[in-house]
Design a protein around this motif. Sequence first.
Motif, PDB file in Angstrom:
ATOM      1  N   THR A   1      47.862   2.211  33.240  1.00 42.59           N
ATOM      2  CA  THR A   1      47.832   2.400  31.783  1.00 42.59           C
ATOM      3  C   THR A   1      46.491   2.099  30.352  1.00 42.59           C
ATOM      4  O   THR A   1      46.692   1.505  29.170  1.00 42.59           O
TER       5      THR A   1
ATOM      6  N   CYS B   1      47.018  -4.261  36.420  1.00 43.15           N
ATOM      7  CA  CYS B   1      48.568  -4.130  35.749  1.00 43.15           C
ATOM      8  C   CYS B   1      49.258  -5.183  35.302  1.00 43.15           C
ATOM      9  O   CYS B   1      50.470  -4.902  34.986  1.00 43.15           O
ATOM     10  N   PHE B   2      49.150  -6.748  35.315  1.00 44.65           N
ATOM     11  CA  PHE B   2      50.400  -7.888  35.802  1.00 44.65           C
ATOM     12  C   PHE B   2      49.147  -7.877  34.149  1.00 44.65           C
ATOM     13  O   PHE B   2      48.914  -9.215  33.735  1.00 44.65           O
ATOM     14  N   TYR B   3      49.711  -6.813  33.083  1.00 40.89           N
ATOM     15  CA  TYR B   3      49.144  -7.519  31.496  1.00 40.89           C
ATOM     16  C   TYR B   3      51.108  -7.935  30.823  1.00 40.89           C
ATOM     17  O   TYR B   3      50.918  -7.913  29.442  1.00 40.89           O
ATOM     18  N   ARG B   4      51.860  -8.302  31.891  1.00 45.70           N
ATOM     19  CA  ARG B   4      52.979  -9.232  30.627  1.00 45.70           C
ATOM     20  C   ARG B   4      53.761 -10.549  31.651  1.00 45.70           C
ATOM     21  O   ARG B   4      53.601 -10.639  33.004  1.00 45.70           O
ATOM     22  N   LYS B   5      53.309 -11.396  30.519  1.00 45.43           N
ATOM     23  CA  LYS B   5      53.815 -12.542  31.066  1.00 45.43           C
ATOM     24  C   LYS B   5      55.703 -12.709  31.079  1.00 45.43           C
ATOM     25  O   LYS B   5      56.748 -12.219  30.388  1.00 45.43           O
ATOM     26  N   VAL B   6      56.405 -13.590  32.043  1.00 45.57           N
ATOM     27  CA  VAL B   6      57.634 -13.413  32.397  1.00 45.57           C
ATOM     28  C   VAL B   6      57.709 -14.513  31.330  1.00 45.57           C
ATOM     29  O   VAL B   6      57.661 -15.725  31.550  1.00 45.57           O
TER      30      VAL B   6
ATOM     31  N   ARG C   1      44.191  -2.122  26.312  1.00 49.91           N
ATOM     32  CA  ARG C   1      43.321  -0.866  26.746  1.00 49.91           C
ATOM     33  C   ARG C   1      41.287  -0.911  26.520  1.00 49.91           C
ATOM     34  O   ARG C   1      41.077  -0.857  25.670  1.00 49.91           O
TER      35      ARG C   1
ATOM     36  N   ARG D   1      44.950  -0.654  30.899  1.00 50.77           N
ATOM     37  CA  ARG D   1      43.942  -2.235  31.376  1.00 50.77           C
ATOM     38  C   ARG D   1      43.250  -2.738  32.022  1.00 50.77           C
ATOM     39  O   ARG D   1      43.505  -1.921  33.407  1.00 50.77           O
TER      40      ARG D   1
ATOM     41  N   LEU E   1      59.764 -10.245  28.556  1.00 50.94           N
ATOM     42  CA  LEU E   1      58.432 -10.283  28.742  1.00 50.94           C
ATOM     43  C   LEU E   1      57.557 -10.442  27.468  1.00 50.94           C
ATOM     44  O   LEU E   1      57.950  -9.438  25.797  1.00 50.94           O
ATOM     45  N   VAL E   2      56.124 -10.777  27.457  1.00 52.38           N
ATOM     46  CA  VAL E   2      55.242 -11.010  26.260  1.00 52.38           C
ATOM     47  C   VAL E   2      54.015 -10.993  26.890  1.00 52.38           C
ATOM     48  O   VAL E   2      53.198 -10.882  28.278  1.00 52.38           O
ATOM     49  N   PHE E   3      53.178  -9.874  26.429  1.00 57.20           N
ATOM     50  CA  PHE E   3      52.005  -9.060  26.686  1.00 57.20           C
ATOM     51  C   PHE E   3      50.742 -10.090  26.613  1.00 57.20           C
ATOM     52  O   PHE E   3      50.895 -11.398  25.644  1.00 57.20           O
ATOM     53  N   THR E   4      50.053  -9.892  27.596  1.00 60.87           N
ATOM     54  CA  THR E   4      48.767 -10.946  27.323  1.00 60.87           C
ATOM     55  C   THR E   4      47.857 -10.267  28.298  1.00 60.87           C
ATOM     56  O   THR E   4      47.895  -9.431  29.576  1.00 60.87           O
ATOM     57  N   ASP E   5      46.300 -10.247  27.915  1.00 59.05           N
ATOM     58  CA  ASP E   5      45.360  -9.378  28.376  1.00 59.05           C
ATOM     59  C   ASP E   5      45.499  -7.962  28.862  1.00 59.05           C
ATOM     60  O   ASP E   5      45.386  -7.304  29.519  1.00 59.05           O
TER      61      ASP E   5
END
Lengths: 140, 140
Positions: free
Chosen positions: A104, A109-114, A130, A106, A123-127
């Motif tokens: 994508t 691949c782990f750009y969303r926190k639960v 792009r 970024r 989910l919240v976008f973090t780091d």
Amino acid sequence: MSAHSHEIEEGLAFLPNFDAAGLVTVVATDAATGDVLMVAHMNDEALRKTIATGEAWYFSRSRKALWRKGETSGQTQRVVEIRTDCDQDAVWIRVEQIGAACHTGRRSCFYRKVEVEGSGTRLVFTDAERLFDPDAVYKK
Amino acid sequence: MSAHSHEIEEGLAFLPNFDAAGLVTVVATDAATGDVLMVAHMNDEALRKTIATGEAWYFSRSRKALWRKGETSGQTQRVVEIRTDCDQDAVWIRVEQIGAACHTGRRSCFYRKVEVEGSGTRLVFTDAERLFDPDAVYKK
């Protein structure tokens, strides 16, 4: 513990325990920050090529094909260290990531926190910045 | 990209993509050091309990059972952050590990490096000090 288990857990022979599909799970982390960049799979050939070349090769379950990380995007991974776990069915590679690990665009691949929201989650976008435009890179 | 893929990759709904066995792959890292502690699996119930309690629960593929990390050994994991990846089939948890994550008594399951030796490989122990005696803890 059986002699076989003891050899797998305490031995000095690298005896990767490939699953029924011939794969081990691989976690790639950023050697500089410790962040998890991606979780993917290697078959025996991908593992051998990774060890021989010092660059990460994977096996794509969806495309059923060996794949040199970055061969399309240029976002390669230089392998700094390879480790295996107690039962040798997972591999941890510490890498120097060129650009972005994720398709994508970024870094990770782990750009969303639960997060917990009420009785559910969101989910919240973090780091999630792009670093490249996937439409341009993959010419979809 | 399909509307469904777009929702999975860019959406704010946590929609874990469990495999045919009902599992997602989970990577637990040490929140303090960034080291990978273990790779394991969660089913839907383990994931829900982890989110609800703030402690890591897993599903053991060998024992086919839900399992609270540390329930036998006391070596629990407090969850600091949960992330999911682009296609939502893997979860990364950053944890505060009490003692050792590995059933062998080591801090991490990844206590051996893969090194090249001649035309082959060998494993080299690293960060492999035992923090507990597994024979005593698990009463084998």
